[in-house]
Design an enzyme around this catalytic site. Structure first.
Site, PDB file in Angstrom:
ATOM      1  CG  ASP A  14      -9.818  -0.156   5.073  1.00 18.83           C
ATOM      2  OD1 ASP A  14      -9.513  -0.672   3.979  1.00 18.83           O
ATOM      3  OD2 ASP A  14      -9.126  -0.257   6.103  1.00 18.83           O
ATOM      4  CE  LYS A  58      -3.744  -2.470   2.279  1.00 15.04           C
ATOM      5  NZ  LYS A  58      -4.521  -2.787   3.491  1.00 15.04           N
ATOM      6  CD  GLN A  71      -3.566  -4.491   6.566  1.00 16.68           C
ATOM      7  OE1 GLN A  71      -3.653  -3.448   5.930  1.00 16.68           O
ATOM      8  NE2 GLN A  71      -3.957  -5.641   6.073  1.00 16.68           N
TER       9      GLN A  71
END
Ligand code: GUN
Length: 283
Positions: free
Chosen positions: A120, A53, A97
């Site tokens: 997200d 990422k 995460q």
């Protein structure tokens, strides 16, 4: 012989467009989108995803900060970090995460993220907006899957779609998004009986269970579209949830592992970061 939908190739094209957009945004606002990623613990898979990422952000001309914490961090300390990132006007996207260590309540952490920075699409309000079919930040993997399907102009209206897996990150949102595009959706999971007969009815199969060979060629209808979300390590190799080599001759379209949904997930995250930036700047 089915056509392979390369997430790698499609990602290249889209990431080039994202890079272009980022340079336009820099012209307009004098700054670029900035993604902050929080990684707790030392899970090798999570570390590798986070590195991917970060690299993708930098290549697209965006800023990225990775905040690494060992798994002794308390829930309160993590919530404080989120609070600081929420208030920081130079951070436009926040990603924590998952999974988090057991002593931390994931829901509390996700709830704490400013919805405007929820790249997200995991915040319950974003989830609600998506379920209502309203304008929402879409979770990255489902968004990437839809982008792959659209890239080949695959008709969804009236088609039977079978999603295998009912996770909040993939199965449930993919089901909503395919239904929004007028597919008839079935969700199968670990307790589903007779998966084979349900697969054989499906025009589109999305496999997201994390178990190799969940879908074998005898379970696939001729001409079906097979989207493989699985990432499994077998004898040092990455494989998906579907028996790719056998199914590719039967499917009309199939996504490979690696080089399929994986790169598209990161690509969608870049798009979401740009979208969050644009929304914040227009406020
Ligand atoms: N862990 C596995 N997939 C994801 C994802 O899309 N976002 C976050 N934050 N964690 C994950």
């Amino acid at each position: 012989m089915g056509e392979i939908i390369s997430g790698k190739e499609l990602s290249k094209e889209i990431r080039e467009q994202v890079k272009q957009r980022v340079s336009e945004l820099k012209e307009t606002y004098g700054k670029v989108p900035h993604l902050a990623v929080v990684l707790v613990g030392e899970d090798p898979a999570s570390q590798s995803y986070v590195r991917g990422k970060e690299r993708a952000c930098k290549r697209a001309g965006m800023d990225s900060t990775v905040i690494l914490k060992n798994d002794e961090i308390t829930e309160d300390e993590l919530l404080q970090i989120i609070g600081t990132l929420n208030k920081d006007d130079d951070v436009h996207g926040i990603l924590v995460q998952l999974p988090l260590p057991k002593h931390i309540d994931e829901n509390k952490v996700i709830d704490a993220i400013d919805i405007r920075k929820d790249v997200d699409g995991f915040h319950p309000l974003n989830v609600a907006y998506m379920h209502l079919g309203r304008d929402a930040i879409l979770p990255a993997t489902p968004k990437g899957i839809l982008t792959m399907i659209h890239s080949k102009n695959i008709e969804l209206k009236g088609k039977d779609a079978l999603i295998i897996g009912r996770s909040n990150i993939v199965g449930k949102p993919v089901a909503m998004l395919l239904m929004k595009e007028h597919a008839t959706v079935t969700i199968a999971h670990s307790r589903t009986q007779d998966l084979k007969s349900k697969c054989l009815r499906a025009d589109i199969i999305v496999a997201a269970v994390g178990r190799p060979n969940t879908v074998t060629t005898d379970m696939v209808k001729d001409g079906a579209v097979v989207i493989d979300v699985g990432v499994n390590r077998v004898d040092g190799h990455l494989v998906g949830d579907c028996d790719f080599d056998a199914i590719k001759d039967k499917a009309s379209y199939i996504t490979p592992v690696p080089g399929g949904v994986g790169p598209m997930t990161i690509t969608s995250l870049l798009q979401n970061t740009v979208e969050c930036f644009e929304r914040i700047m227009k406020q």
